[in-house]
Design a protein around this motif. Structure first.
Motif, PDB file in Angstrom:
ATOM      1  N   SER A  90     -35.012  14.805  36.470  1.00 24.84           N
ATOM      2  CA  SER A  90     -34.801  16.021  35.682  1.00 24.84           C
ATOM      3  C   SER A  90     -35.860  16.044  34.579  1.00 24.84           C
ATOM      4  CB  SER A  90     -33.399  16.050  35.074  1.00 24.84           C
ATOM      5  OG  SER A  90     -33.207  17.246  34.347  1.00 24.84           O
ATOM      6  N   ILE A  91     -36.884  16.835  34.786  1.00 23.71           N
ATOM      7  CA  ILE A  91     -37.983  16.947  33.830  1.00 23.71           C
ATOM      8  C   ILE A  91     -37.644  18.055  32.837  1.00 23.71           C
ATOM      9  CG2 ILE A  91     -40.472  17.317  33.540  1.00 23.71           C
ATOM     10  CD1 ILE A  91     -39.661  14.793  35.184  1.00 23.71           C
ATOM     11  N   GLN A  92     -37.562  17.678  31.557  1.00 19.92           N
ATOM     12  CA  GLN A  92     -37.150  18.621  30.518  1.00 19.92           C
ATOM     13  C   GLN A  92     -38.117  18.554  29.339  1.00 19.92           C
ATOM     14  OE1 GLN A  92     -34.507  20.662  31.017  1.00 19.92           O
ATOM     15  NE2 GLN A  92     -34.275  19.698  33.032  1.00 19.92           N
ATOM     16  N   GLU A 110     -44.404  19.061  25.510  1.00 22.66           N
ATOM     17  CA  GLU A 110     -44.291  17.763  26.150  1.00 22.66           C
ATOM     18  C   GLU A 110     -43.021  17.772  27.005  1.00 22.66           C
ATOM     19  OE1 GLU A 110     -44.543  13.253  24.613  1.00 22.66           O
ATOM     20  OE2 GLU A 110     -42.839  14.379  23.820  1.00 22.66           O
ATOM     21  N   THR A 111     -43.073  17.150  28.169  1.00 22.55           N
ATOM     22  CA  THR A 111     -41.908  17.029  29.031  1.00 22.55           C
ATOM     23  C   THR A 111     -41.671  15.567  29.370  1.00 22.55           C
ATOM     24  OG1 THR A 111     -43.214  17.350  31.033  1.00 22.55           O
ATOM     25  CG2 THR A 111     -42.202  19.330  30.058  1.00 22.55           C
ATOM     26  N   ALA A 112     -40.444  15.254  29.713  1.00 23.56           N
ATOM     27  CA  ALA A 112     -40.094  13.889  30.092  1.00 23.56           C
ATOM     28  C   ALA A 112     -38.928  13.927  31.066  1.00 23.56           C
ATOM     29  CB  ALA A 112     -39.721  13.083  28.856  1.00 23.56           C
ATOM     30  N   ASN A 113     -38.844  12.920  31.901  1.00 25.55           N
ATOM     31  CA  ASN A 113     -37.711  12.770  32.803  1.00 25.55           C
ATOM     32  C   ASN A 113     -36.540  12.241  31.984  1.00 25.55           C
ATOM     33  OD1 ASN A 113     -36.015  12.474  34.949  1.00 25.55           O
ATOM     34  ND2 ASN A 113     -37.154  10.812  35.911  1.00 25.55           N
ATOM     35  N   ILE A 114     -35.446  12.981  31.929  1.00 23.89           N
ATOM     36  CA  ILE A 114     -34.297  12.569  31.118  1.00 23.89           C
ATOM     37  C   ILE A 114     -33.358  11.633  31.869  1.00 23.89           C
ATOM     38  CG2 ILE A 114     -34.405  14.645  29.682  1.00 23.89           C
ATOM     39  CD1 ILE A 114     -31.866  15.626  31.253  1.00 23.89           C
ATOM     40  N   VAL A 115     -33.692  11.315  33.124  1.00 20.24           N
ATOM     41  CA  VAL A 115     -32.864  10.425  33.930  1.00 20.24           C
ATOM     42  C   VAL A 115     -33.533   9.052  33.987  1.00 20.24           C
ATOM     43  CG1 VAL A 115     -31.866  10.032  36.220  1.00 20.24           C
ATOM     44  CG2 VAL A 115     -31.991  12.358  35.299  1.00 20.24           C
ATOM     45  N   SER A 116     -32.766   8.013  33.732  1.00 16.75           N
ATOM     46  CA  SER A 116     -33.275   6.640  33.777  1.00 16.75           C
ATOM     47  C   SER A 116     -33.907   6.330  35.128  1.00 16.75           C
ATOM     48  CB  SER A 116     -32.127   5.660  33.523  1.00 16.75           C
ATOM     49  OG  SER A 116     -32.520   4.338  33.815  1.00 16.75           O
ATOM     50  N   LYS A 117     -34.953   5.500  35.102  1.00 22.37           N
ATOM     51  CA  LYS A 117     -35.618   5.110  36.352  1.00 22.37           C
ATOM     52  C   LYS A 117     -34.671   4.360  37.283  1.00 22.37           C
ATOM     53  CE  LYS A 117     -37.630   0.853  34.563  1.00 22.37           C
ATOM     54  NZ  LYS A 117     -38.856   0.131  34.299  1.00 22.37           N
TER      55      LYS A 117
END
Length: 155
Positions: A90-92, A110-117
């Motif tokens: 989930s890129i937010q 800026e975006t980041a994956n909010i789900v742990s790897k």
């Protein structure tokens, strides 16, 4: 987009491409079944994301958008019986502005994956599709990255 974000976006694109590799639908020789389910993130429905099912052996892979915690894969793109590795992304937007990688004089979100790897690149999620297809919706619970992954720069 930062270099880390660009790599994350590339990884998601590659996962989606790999998932579709076995998505030939009719004529690819795989028996397919519709799959539906839910994804919960930190105890709440995942607002938006992508869920990917990668077969552990020979079989049809599948991918679906997650919207308001729900996903659905129709029979024509469905999964074949067998064991699957499941990845959720989930890129937010983070709320920060950063220089564009294309033109550093322009600021972009800026975006980041909010789900742990632990639920995507190094997933622990599994699914088993029985012969005849799932009798009930699948349900997955994922979490945000912990403080230790943020210190290492993982997203």
């Amino acid at each position: 987009m930062t270099r880390t974000d660009a790599r994350g976006s590339l990884r998601i694109w590659l996962v989606a491409l790999a998932a579709c590799w076995g998505c030939g639908g009719a004529g690819d020789g795989y028996q397919r079944f519709a799959v539906q389910g839910t994804v919960e993130h930190d105890g709440k429905p995942l607002k938006t994301g992508v869920i990917t099912f990668l077969p552990g052996g020979d079989g049809a892979a599948g991918t679906a958008n997650v919207v308001d915690g729900a996903f659905s894969i129709p029979t024509t793109e469905g999964l074949s019986p067998g064991a699957y590795r499941v990845e959720v992304y989930s890129i937010q937007p983070t709320g920060k502005k950063i220089p564009s990688s294309d033109d550093p004089s322009i600021q972009v979100d800026e975006t980041a994956n909010i789900v742990s790897k632990n639920f995507n690149a190094a997933t622990t999620l599994k699914a088993e599709i029985p012969p005849g297809g799932p009798k009930e919706p699948l349900a997955f619970k994922v979490a945000s990255p912990g403080p230790e992954s943020k210190r290492r720069g993982s997203r």
